[in-house]
Design a protein around this motif. Structure first.
Motif, PDB file in Angstrom:
ATOM      1  N   VAL A 633     -19.752 108.183 105.469  1.00  0.00           N
ATOM      2  CA  VAL A 633     -19.748 107.440 104.205  1.00  0.00           C
ATOM      3  C   VAL A 633     -21.089 107.651 103.501  1.00  0.00           C
ATOM      4  N   PHE A 634     -21.147 107.214 102.239  1.00  0.00           N
ATOM      5  CA  PHE A 634     -22.417 107.209 101.527  1.00  0.00           C
ATOM      6  C   PHE A 634     -23.330 106.142 102.107  1.00  0.00           C
ATOM      7  N   GLY A 635     -24.640 106.247 101.844  1.00  0.00           N
ATOM      8  CA  GLY A 635     -25.600 105.274 102.326  1.00  0.00           C
ATOM      9  C   GLY A 635     -25.508 103.956 101.577  1.00  0.00           C
ATOM     10  N   THR A 636     -26.347 103.002 101.996  1.00  0.00           N
ATOM     11  CA  THR A 636     -26.323 101.664 101.395  1.00  0.00           C
ATOM     12  C   THR A 636     -26.641 101.722  99.911  1.00  0.00           C
ATOM     13  N   THR A 637     -27.653 102.482  99.537  1.00  0.00           N
ATOM     14  CA  THR A 637     -27.962 102.723  98.122  1.00  0.00           C
ATOM     15  C   THR A 637     -27.641 104.180  97.855  1.00  0.00           C
ATOM     16  N   PRO A 638     -26.385 104.466  97.469  1.00  0.00           N
ATOM     17  CA  PRO A 638     -25.949 105.867  97.459  1.00  0.00           C
ATOM     18  C   PRO A 638     -26.568 106.732  96.382  1.00  0.00           C
ATOM     19  N   VAL A 639     -26.962 106.129  95.239  1.00  0.00           N
ATOM     20  CA  VAL A 639     -27.394 106.963  94.115  1.00  0.00           C
ATOM     21  C   VAL A 639     -28.694 106.429  93.515  1.00  0.00           C
ATOM     22  N   VAL A 640     -29.602 107.345  93.232  1.00  0.00           N
ATOM     23  CA  VAL A 640     -30.820 107.047  92.468  1.00  0.00           C
ATOM     24  C   VAL A 640     -30.892 108.059  91.334  1.00  0.00           C
ATOM     25  N   VAL A 641     -30.916 107.553  90.073  1.00  0.00           N
ATOM     26  CA  VAL A 641     -30.978 108.431  88.909  1.00  0.00           C
ATOM     27  C   VAL A 641     -32.433 108.604  88.511  1.00  0.00           C
ATOM     28  N   THR A 642     -32.889 109.851  88.471  1.00  0.00           N
ATOM     29  CA  THR A 642     -34.284 110.146  88.115  1.00  0.00           C
ATOM     30  C   THR A 642     -34.442 110.246  86.603  1.00  0.00           C
TER      31      THR A 642
END
Length: 823
Positions: A633-642
């Motif tokens: 599965v994806f991680g706990t915080t799956p996405v970080v937008v730079t």
């Protein structure tokens, strides 16, 4: 060598189940080779094993020649022995004849394993490459699995036809790379090939029939996967399944019997909901059931519907979605909304009528909603309608007789009909043998992988005679298009079986860790006869590791032939004649057994009168490797937008290079924009996505979906995919588009879109009449840029404004693109 109309179907068995008893075929030890010392240490065990079994032998000088290359004829000989293949037909190779030592081997292995070389020849002296060796071994043993070949820097050099075989061979440990190289076109040495065959034999394991996985597919469907093929009729019973909170309305079994898709009466939305699969009959043996399966499942459908395929023929187009659709929204054809009478929606399919063959159409579907009320983005599909297929050919049939068995091989698949007047069972054709009538039914299908072949046993037509010369007639057959085949008659001699069965091979498998001090270990002894039998009698141990047992150790055996030795869910080939004996064996030991006289009876009730003596050798128990599941599965915080072009996706576990494969993702329901770059950052959990400029045209939440991503332990994505929302902003860089003069010191620069306010622009150069000028002010306000020069200029002067690394941006912080604009 006569060419066959249809290639013989290949039925692989566990290689060790096909060994000829060493009491019957004595063989030499590999240690007797004159060049035994030159065999590489890593290959010695394999060469010894295959030599002991009689699968390989030395040359006329007594050498094994381990580093020598292997020819196609030699490989065919080894595989025909290891797989116990009989010479029953092959391609018509112009360079093979009955006087060749390899004739029978080629006859047994072609065209199933060895294809011709494209020139009508077998080319027996041609050397086998690594990719060719992978192909014949993987096909021969019917291995499954797929590995990641990106670890090999030259994997791209593999022939297209060989990639899947190489992947499977790597996955199963059959073939290794050469460091970081796969070397697909390198020639295989004799010791390499021996090692590959031995590894393959070691990789074959028994499988306990069970549910492999259960997962929700969408708001109306749940998928049950089995590790072995199940009986279609039994598995289709909805009473076999229970899902907490919903009722199962249908159960559809896949053609291979490995998957059952359940449909529910209402939305499938579970939070630790109990899912039960009751024991189900297996396809190979109705007496063997899968284990009862119970799992707590959490599932909610959050993915909108999408289109899987479009099939357009004649006047109709069938659009198939990936899940049942609750509402299609609006449907437009070539820009015009269709009225409801032009199409129908049923489950997963949208059928559009009134089309014209060989015309091109575009269908727009806006607002399609699934049963979880997920609304899809606008869907557009383009297609050209093909002409309707017209099948006007009649089905034909070829026949073969073996004893009292009659095989019918039709030219195409047949339609079920009610030929006998009994509505309970439908038939494919009527067969009359003399005056006795038979019907071809599903129960008579000889090969489940070939629906055109049927076999009946007509022994009742003989009555009390041992043979008859009789007329045989097949009639009533129709193909799937309804074309009726002509009645076909022929004469044949049917002969009752009066010959007792004989033992052709014996082998063992260690099923539990060995305890030499215990007699309760239950291992497997496989006895394979030349026909199906019933065994009822005593099996007596005579010797173990050279020790003679005068009193003997006796095991009572009572079993019918027919055992799934290789655990693939099918009883096929020699397995139909194989009896499994539960017995305690010690690892790495040699035994001599006696099976009592009269203990073996074939299906014609012929009894084997003599005592059967045979030898077997055991191997070692091998533990089952760690179970691979769909748990990634994806991680706990799956996405970080730079920024507008860059975002990072994090998985919960270390993943393989599959996570950096562009084709394994969609964004907003579409393939990643061309030019997207993916790379690991800060380890093997995070993947950074860099989108090309201009690929996002509107602000909003975009769904990123991942498929086919595997972690470093081999676990696949939970429920087959992972989705997450990413808040992205339009990333189209503004471009200076026009210069408008206001007065002799002031002009305005417009852009392709409004730019943000900026009192101190940088990266700005102004040239008037070819000379760079000084500015009094430059201010971005109201969406454009106002520039005031220090000196006056003439109305006719040329004005050029250059932008380079400017700090001017649009509302989404996209920088103005470098370039020039002029008046």
């Amino acid at each position: 060598m006569a060419k066959q109309n249809k290639g013989r179907k290949f039925f692989a068995t566990t290689a060790t189940a096909a060994l000829v008893a060493s009491a019957i075929v004595p063989v030499a030890s590999a240690a007797e080779f004159k060049d035994a010392d030159s065999i590489s240490s890593w290959a010695k065990e394999a060469v010894q094993f295959l030599t002991d079994k009689g699968f390989i032998q030395g040359d006329e000088k007594g050498n094994f020649n381990p580093a020598g290359t292997l020819t196609r004829a030699e490989a065919a000989e080894i595989l025909s022995k290891a797989l116990d293949l009989k010479p029953t037909g092959t391609e018509d190779f112009s360079d093979v004849n009955e006087n060749d030592w390899f004739y029978n081997a080629v006859l047994a292995t072609s065209p199933e394993l060895f294809d011709g070389m494209g020139n009508g020849k077998f080319e027996p002296k041609a050397q086998l490459t690594r990719e060719q060796a992978a192909k014949v071994i993987v096909q021969g043993y019917q291995l499954t699995g797929k590995a990641d070949l990106s670890q090999f820097s030259d994997a791209s050099k593999a022939s297209k036809w060989a990639v899947s075989y190489l992947e499977t061979a790597v996955e199963n440990g059959v073939i290794n790379g050469k460091g970081s190289l796969l070397a697909p076109q390198d020639k295989i040495s004799r010791e390499e090939f021996a090692t590959m065959v031995k590894r393959t034999i070691d990789a074959v394991e028994d499988v306990t029939p069970a549910v492999a996985s259960v997962k929700g597919l969408n708001a109306k469907e749940l998928e049950v996967k089995f590790n072995t093929a199940v009986d279609a009729k039994d598995a289709a019973m909805t009473t076999k399944y229970a899902i907490e909170g919903v009722a199962v309305t249908s159960a559809v079994v896949s053609e291979d019997g490995l998957t059952v898709t359940l449909t529910t009466d209402k939305e499938l939305k579970l939070t630790n909901g109990k899912v039960t699969v009751k024991p189900i009959k297996t396809k190979a043996d109705a007496k063997v059931l899968t284990e009862e399966f119970i799992k707590l499942l959490t599932f909610a459908d959050t993915t909108p519907v999408s289109v899987n395929s479009v099939e357009a023929k004649g006047t109709t187009a069938i659009i198939t979605f990936d899940e049942p659709v609750q509402s299609e929204g609006t449907v437009s054809l070539n820009g015009t909304e269709l009225s409801k009478d032009r199409y129908t929606l049923s489950g997963k399919t949208l059928t559009i009528k009134g089309l014209t063959a060989e015309q091109t159409y575009k269908v727009d579907i806006v607002g399609a909603t699934d049963f979880a009320n997920n609304i899809a983005n606008p869907i557009a599909v383009n297609f050209t309608v093909a002409k309707a297929d017209v099948d006007s050919s009649k089905p034909t049939v070829s026949t073969a007789v073996n004893g009292t068995e009659i095989t019918f091989d039709f030219s195409e698949e047949l339609m079920k009909q009610n030929l006998d007047g009994n509505a309970t069972t439908e038939e494919y054709a009527k067969v009359t043998v003399g005056s006795t009538v038979f019907y071809l039914t599903d129960a008579d299908t000889k090969d489940v992988s070939d629906k055109t072949v049927f076999t009946i046993n007509a022994k009742t037509a003989l009555g009390t005679a041992t043979f008859i010369n009789t007329n045989i007639k097949v009639e009533g057959q129709k193909d799937l298009a309804g074309n009726a085949g002509d009645a076909f008659e022929f004469n044949a001699i049917l002969t009752k079986d009066t010959t007792p069965a004989t033992l052709v091979s014996a082998s063992t498998k260690m099923l539990v860790a060995d305890d030499v001090n215990s007699t309760t270990d239950v291992d497997a002894l496989y006895l394979t006869f030349d026909e199906p039998v019933k065994v009822d009698g005593n099996l007596t141990l005579k010797t173990q590791n050279g020790v003679v047992y005068t009193a003997g150790k006796v095991t009572a055996v009572k079993a019918d032939a027919g055992f799934d030795v290789d655990g693939n869910g099918k009883i096929e080939g020699a397995e139909k004649n194989t009896v499994k004996v539960d017995i305690d064996l010690d690892s790495n030991s040699t035994y001599t057994f006696e099976l009592a006289a009269g203990a073996v009876k074939d299906l014609s009730k012929n009894v084997t009168a003599d005592t059967i003596t045979f030898n077997v050798t055991t191997g070692s128990f091998e533990t089952t490797p760690e179970t691979v599941t769909d748990s990634l599965v994806f991680g706990t915080t799956p996405v970080v937008v730079t920024d507008n072009n860059v975002f990072t996706v994090e998985y919960a576990a270390d993943v393989t290079a599959t996570a950096t494969t562009e084709a394994n993702y969609t964004l907003g329901g579409k393939e990643l924009p061309a030019g997207t770059q993916l790379q690991f950052v800060d380890g093997n959990k995070k993947v950074r996505f860099t989108l090309p400029e201009g690929s996002i045209t509107a602000n909003g939440n975009y769904v990123l979906e991942a498929k086919n991503v595997v972690d470093t332990k081999g676990n696949t994505l939970k429920n087959g995919k992972a989705t997450t929302q990413i808040a992205l902003k339009e990333n189209i860089a503004p471009v200076a588009s026009k210069v408008t003069v206001v007065d002799s010191k002031t002009f305005i620069v417009d852009f392709t879109e409004s730019i943000a306010d900026q009192n101190t622009p940088t990266g700005l150069t102004v040239k008037i009449a070819g000379s760079t000028v000084k500015l009094t002010s430059a201010v971005a306000a109201g969406g454009n840029l106002t520039v005031t020069t220090k000196d006056h200029y003439a109305l006719t002067d040329n004005i050029v404004v250059d932008f380079k690394s400017t700090n001017l941006v649009d509302a989404n912080n996209n920088k103005v693109k470098d370039g020039s604009v002029s008046k």
